[in-house]
Design a protein around this motif. Structure first.
Motif, PDB file in Angstrom:
ATOM      1  N   ARG A 102       0.557  -1.359  -0.003  1.00  0.00           N
ATOM      2  CA  ARG A 102      -0.065   0.097  -0.504  1.00  0.00           C
ATOM      3  C   ARG A 102       0.931   1.277  -0.232  1.00  0.00           C
TER       4      ARG A 102
ATOM      5  N   LEU B 219       2.654   1.492  -3.139  1.00  0.00           N
ATOM      6  CA  LEU B 219       1.018   2.635  -4.417  1.00  0.00           C
ATOM      7  C   LEU B 219       1.008   3.727  -3.344  1.00  0.00           C
ATOM      8  N   GLU B 220       1.360   4.203  -2.793  1.00  0.00           N
ATOM      9  CA  GLU B 220       0.666   5.643  -2.359  1.00  0.00           C
ATOM     10  C   GLU B 220       1.626   6.457  -2.835  1.00  0.00           C
TER      11      GLU B 220
ATOM     12  N   LEU C 228      -4.861  -0.255  -4.821  1.00  0.00           N
ATOM     13  CA  LEU C 228      -4.243   0.874  -3.968  1.00  0.00           C
ATOM     14  C   LEU C 228      -6.124   0.352  -3.087  1.00  0.00           C
TER      15      LEU C 228
ATOM     16  N   GLN D 101      -6.861  -0.451   1.148  1.00  0.00           N
ATOM     17  CA  GLN D 101      -6.822   0.601   1.993  1.00  0.00           C
ATOM     18  C   GLN D 101      -7.921  -0.091   2.802  1.00  0.00           C
TER      19      GLN D 101
END
Length: 332
Positions: free
Chosen positions: A134, A137-138, A158, A162
């Motif tokens: 995650r 990807l952020e 993502l 989340q």
């Protein structure tokens, strides 16, 4: 940012290479044994996968094994449960890959008091493997063109990651046990350090049906988070079970002879790939050994996957082997 892209690819073709939200699985469940239905998942190039989902019907309600990725497959699964008119007794996750747990959040929304049974490695993966993915990807998303297909694919992944604790278990299964769920008695077993740190497989003694999760997958074994030798040991354990039919995590249900062909081919693949043979000979051998179980349309993708897995996860000294075979207790 280039390093982040590479890291995401190395996480695996199956787990962390998201595709467009489109799905193409078969959303019709079929009964394979008395009181046991399978909703087929799908595994193909350029699509986010769903694992097979199993519906067990007991005298007091239904038990679901694996919830899909959270899209159309999960929608179909929820509809099947609702249309049955029976109460939902429990959900079991065989392991923590997203294509088997991604629907957990939607099941919880629909049935807020639902019991979800899983190995503790699911909880560890949410805090480790999935949390790391995650974060990557952020960091990556702001670097991509706003209207690019690549950004849309990674944004969808993502969004799923989340969900975090909404994907978690409520009831931990730490060792082999017997569970009576929905009026049906199930033998639940743990295979440690195989496809993941802890994989559940379920045996229904009433019909002699073995639900293997990703301990068995077609068209190839999926090594993204696996320790190959531990997996081989798990298959040996399954071979000692008195089952009539085996439901894999991906692919059609198998007879015992078909499973034994899979087990033998798996062992040969490890021996070949960790030796001096050219990897293409190892791939050819797998395709030959398993030709009765691999559709011709799936053959190119199967070869592509095996080429990747041999280099990244099977060969002695590969990055995947070092990570997933080093510490049986690691969840990240």
């Amino acid at each position: 940012m280039h390093a982040i892209r590479i890291a995401l690819v190395v996480l695996g073709l199956i787990l962390a290479t998201p595709a467009l939200p489109e799905e193409s699985g078969n959303n019709t469940a079929r009964e394979i044994a008395p009181g046991i239905l399978v909703l087929p998942g799908q595994l193909q190039a350029d699509h986010s996968p769903d694992g097979n989902s199993i519906i067990l019907r007991g005298s007091e309600g239904l038990t679901i094994i694996d919830s899909g990725r959270g899209g159309e497959h999960t929608t179909a699964l929820i509809r099947i449960v609702k249309d049955s008119g029976a109460p939902l007794a429990a959900l079991i996750n065989t392991h923590w890959h997203l294509d088997h747990i991604g629907g957990n959040a939607r099941f919880r929304q629909t049935w807020p008091n639902l019991h979800i049974h899983a190995h503790p490695s699911l909880d560890a993966a949410l805090a480790g493997f999935h949390a790391d993915n995650r974060k990557q990807l952020e960091l990556l998303l702001p670097t991509l063109a706003r209207n690019s297909p690549e950004r849309a694919r990674y944004a969808a992944e993502l969004k799923l990651l989340q969900l975090d604790r909404a994907l978690a278990e409520t009831d931990r299964v730490t060792g082999s046990t017997t569970l009576k769920l929905g009026g049906r008695t199930l033998d639940v077993h743990v295979s440690p350090h195989s496809v993941t740190e802890g994989d559940l497989w379920i045996f229904d003694p009433q019909t002699k049906t073995l639900i293997a999760g990703d301990l068995v997958t077609l068209p190839v074994p999926l090594f993204d988070t696996a320790c190959p030798e531990g997996w081989r040991d798990a298959l040996e354990t399954l071979s000692r079970v008195d089952f009539k039919l085996l439901v894999p995590g991906h692919g059609a249900p198998m007879t015992r002879p078909a499973f034994e062909s899979y087990r033998s081919a798996f062992g040969d693949l490890l021996t070949c790939s960790t030796g001096a043979a050219d990897k293409h000979l190892c791939i050819d051998a797998w395709m030959s050994d398993m030709q009765a179980s691999i559709a011709s349309a799936d053959a190119p993708y199967a070869r592509r996957l095996l080429d990747y897995y041999i280099e990244q996860f099977i060969k002695t000294g590969s990055a995947g082997r070092k990570r997933w075979c080093a510490d049986p207790g690691s969840g990240s």
